[in-house]
Enzyme design. Structure first.
Site, PDB file in Angstrom:
ATOM      1  N   GLU A   4      -7.030   5.107   7.339  1.00 35.43           N
ATOM      2  CA  GLU A   4      -6.727   6.517   7.041  1.00 35.43           C
ATOM      3  C   GLU A   4      -7.899   7.175   6.311  1.00 35.43           C
ATOM      4  OE1 GLU A   4      -2.970   5.724   5.158  1.00 35.43           O
ATOM      5  OE2 GLU A   4      -2.176   5.129   7.117  1.00 35.43           O
ATOM      6  N   GLY A  33       2.052   2.122  10.669  1.00 36.93           N
ATOM      7  CA  GLY A  33       3.069   3.162  10.561  1.00 36.93           C
ATOM      8  C   GLY A  33       3.755   3.498  11.877  1.00 36.93           C
ATOM      9  N   ASN A  36       0.882  -1.165   0.000  1.00 40.80           N
ATOM     10  CA  ASN A  36       0.000   0.000   0.000  1.00 40.80           C
ATOM     11  C   ASN A  36       0.922   1.218   0.000  1.00 40.80           C
ATOM     12  OD1 ASN A  36      -1.775   2.060   0.467  1.00 40.80           O
ATOM     13  ND2 ASN A  36      -2.349   1.422   2.542  1.00 40.80           N
ATOM     14  N   TRP A  37       1.065   1.803  -1.161  1.00 41.23           N
ATOM     15  CA  TRP A  37       2.022   2.923  -1.304  1.00 41.23           C
ATOM     16  C   TRP A  37       1.520   4.212  -0.663  1.00 41.23           C
ATOM     17  CZ3 TRP A  37       4.448   2.792  -6.950  1.00 41.23           C
ATOM     18  CH2 TRP A  37       5.101   1.564  -7.130  1.00 41.23           C
ATOM     19  N   LYS A  38       0.236   4.286  -0.380  1.00 47.58           N
ATOM     20  CA  LYS A  38      -0.366   5.500   0.208  1.00 47.58           C
ATOM     21  C   LYS A  38      -0.068   6.716  -0.684  1.00 47.58           C
ATOM     22  CE  LYS A  38      -0.161   3.287   4.649  1.00 47.58           C
ATOM     23  NZ  LYS A  38      -0.166   3.389   6.086  1.00 47.58           N
ATOM     24  N   GLU A  67      -6.169  -4.635  10.050  1.00 45.52           N
ATOM     25  CA  GLU A  67      -5.114  -3.677  10.348  1.00 45.52           C
ATOM     26  C   GLU A  67      -5.426  -2.922  11.641  1.00 45.52           C
ATOM     27  OE1 GLU A  67      -2.780  -2.598   6.547  1.00 45.52           O
ATOM     28  OE2 GLU A  67      -4.428  -1.193   6.749  1.00 45.52           O
ATOM     29  N   SER A  90       2.786  -2.358  10.246  1.00 44.14           N
ATOM     30  CA  SER A  90       4.216  -2.514  10.528  1.00 44.14           C
ATOM     31  C   SER A  90       4.771  -3.903  10.170  1.00 44.14           C
ATOM     32  CB  SER A  90       4.519  -2.151  11.982  1.00 44.14           C
ATOM     33  OG  SER A  90       4.172  -0.800  12.227  1.00 44.14           O
ATOM     34  N   GLY A 101       2.602  -1.264   4.240  1.00 47.46           N
ATOM     35  CA  GLY A 101       2.743   0.159   3.929  1.00 47.46           C
ATOM     36  C   GLY A 101       4.205   0.531   3.717  1.00 47.46           C
ATOM     37  N   GLY A 102       4.799   1.103   4.743  1.00 48.08           N
ATOM     38  CA  GLY A 102       6.165   1.635   4.658  1.00 48.08           C
ATOM     39  C   GLY A 102       7.165   0.708   3.986  1.00 48.08           C
ATOM     40  N   HIS A 156      -9.603   1.706   4.170  1.00 48.26           N
ATOM     41  CA  HIS A 156      -8.377   1.826   4.968  1.00 48.26           C
ATOM     42  C   HIS A 156      -8.654   2.777   6.129  1.00 48.26           C
ATOM     43  CE1 HIS A 156      -4.328   2.825   6.208  1.00 48.26           C
ATOM     44  NE2 HIS A 156      -3.948   1.697   5.628  1.00 48.26           N
TER      45      HIS A 156
HETATM   46  P1  PGA Z   1       2.497   0.122   7.600  1.00 51.75           P
HETATM   47  O1  PGA Z   1       1.090   0.435   6.906  1.00 51.75           O
HETATM   48  O2  PGA Z   1       2.987  -1.183   7.056  1.00 51.75           O
HETATM   49  O3  PGA Z   1       3.384   1.287   7.224  1.00 51.75           O
HETATM   50  O4  PGA Z   1       2.248   0.043   9.073  1.00 51.75           O
HETATM   51  C1  PGA Z   1       0.173  -0.583   6.650  1.00 51.75           C
HETATM   52  C2  PGA Z   1      -1.070  -0.027   6.021  1.00 51.75           C
HETATM   53  O5  PGA Z   1      -1.497   1.068   6.391  1.00 51.75           O
HETATM   54  O6  PGA Z   1      -1.667  -0.664   5.132  1.00 51.75           O
END
Ligand code: PGA
Length: 249
Positions: free
Chosen positions: A97, A173, A10-12, A167, A213, A234-235, A95
């Site tokens: 966010e 994050g 997930n590149w966001k 999640e 994470s 994500g990251g 998501h």
């Molecule tokens: P993260 O993000 O791996 O940076 O914690 C995961 C996500 O939001 O899908």
């Protein structure tokens, strides 16, 4: 029948189109695998160059959002048909966010899930509790409510082809991964919830990811759990490490 793992980045809101193409190039040889589906969920503007960049590889492309109407006067939105035409196979829906910053509620997300399915996209439906909810002991109640609401009117056959991502918000994050036991417990809880709403066959078929994470160091243990069918990353999906996560064994 064993469920095939699915590992999605997930590149966001990261990567300009040219950076996106460069990242695809860096990851190209590292993400090769026969054992899992590999997906890059990318910002809308990166979709076309990324679809082009991953042609001929094992990588599929996902979007991070869509709108639930077919077309029309919805300035700034992107339809399911546009995504399909651009070569997108998956779409992240709900998501945390988007739920939090953009106030997307379950009734909206339910419409998005149905619209994605209607267009032939595979939804990656996200759910998860906040730290406060976990501490109050209502994690599973909250997630069951999310799942039940978001899947209202969705058929068993449709659910079988879907992906659900668990999640925990406090793990996203933050570098604070859920323990393997916590992640397995909730992923199993989600599967039990699907069995209850639908049936055992559907619950056994739906793929459930863990996200929050995930990194090269914890992926193997998480993905080895009986109810965890891969990860939403994500990251760590923006680095060469993503190759290690994909090839976690
Ligand atoms: P993260 O993000 O791996 O940076 O914690 C995961 C996500 O939001 O899908």
């Amino acid at each position: 029948m064993a469920r095939r793992k699915i590992i999605a980045g997930n590149w966001k809101m990261n990567m300009t189109p040219s950076q996106a193409v460069a990242l695809c190039d860096t990851l190209k040889d590292l993400v090769v695998t026969d054992e899992a589906d590999v997906v890059y969920c990318v910002p809308a503007i990166d979709i076309i160059p990324v679809v082009e960049a991953v042609k001929g590889t094992n990588v599929e492309v996902g979007a991070e959002n869509l709108y639930f109407e077919d077309k029309g006067a919805y300035t700034g939105e992107i339809s399911a048909e546009m995504l399909v035409d651009a070569g997108v196979k998956y779409v992240i829906i709900g998501h945390s966010e988007r739920r939090d910053y953009f106030k997307e509620c379950d009734c909206l997300l339910n419409k998005k899930v149905k619209q994605a399915l209607k267009a032939g996209l595979i939804p990656i439906l996200c759910c998860g509790e906040s730290l406060e909810q976990r501490e109050m002991g209502v994690t599973m109640d909250w997630i069951r409510l999310q799942i039940k609401s978001d899947l209202t009117g969705v058929t068993a056959d449709q659910v079988k082809g879907m992906v659900i991502a668990y999640e925990p918000i406090w793990a996203i994050g933050t570098g604070k991964t859920a323990t393997t036991e916590q992640a397995q417990e909730v992923c199993k809880g989600i599967r039990d919830c699907i069995a209850e709403i639908y049936d055992t066959d559907t619950a056994q078929a739906v793929r459930i990811q863990y996200g929050g994470s995930v990194n090269a160091g914890n992926a193997a243990e998480l993905f080895a759990q009986p109810d965890i069918d891969g990860g939403l990353v994500g990251g760590a999906s923006l680095k060469a490490d993503f190759g290690k996560i994909v090839n976690y064994k």
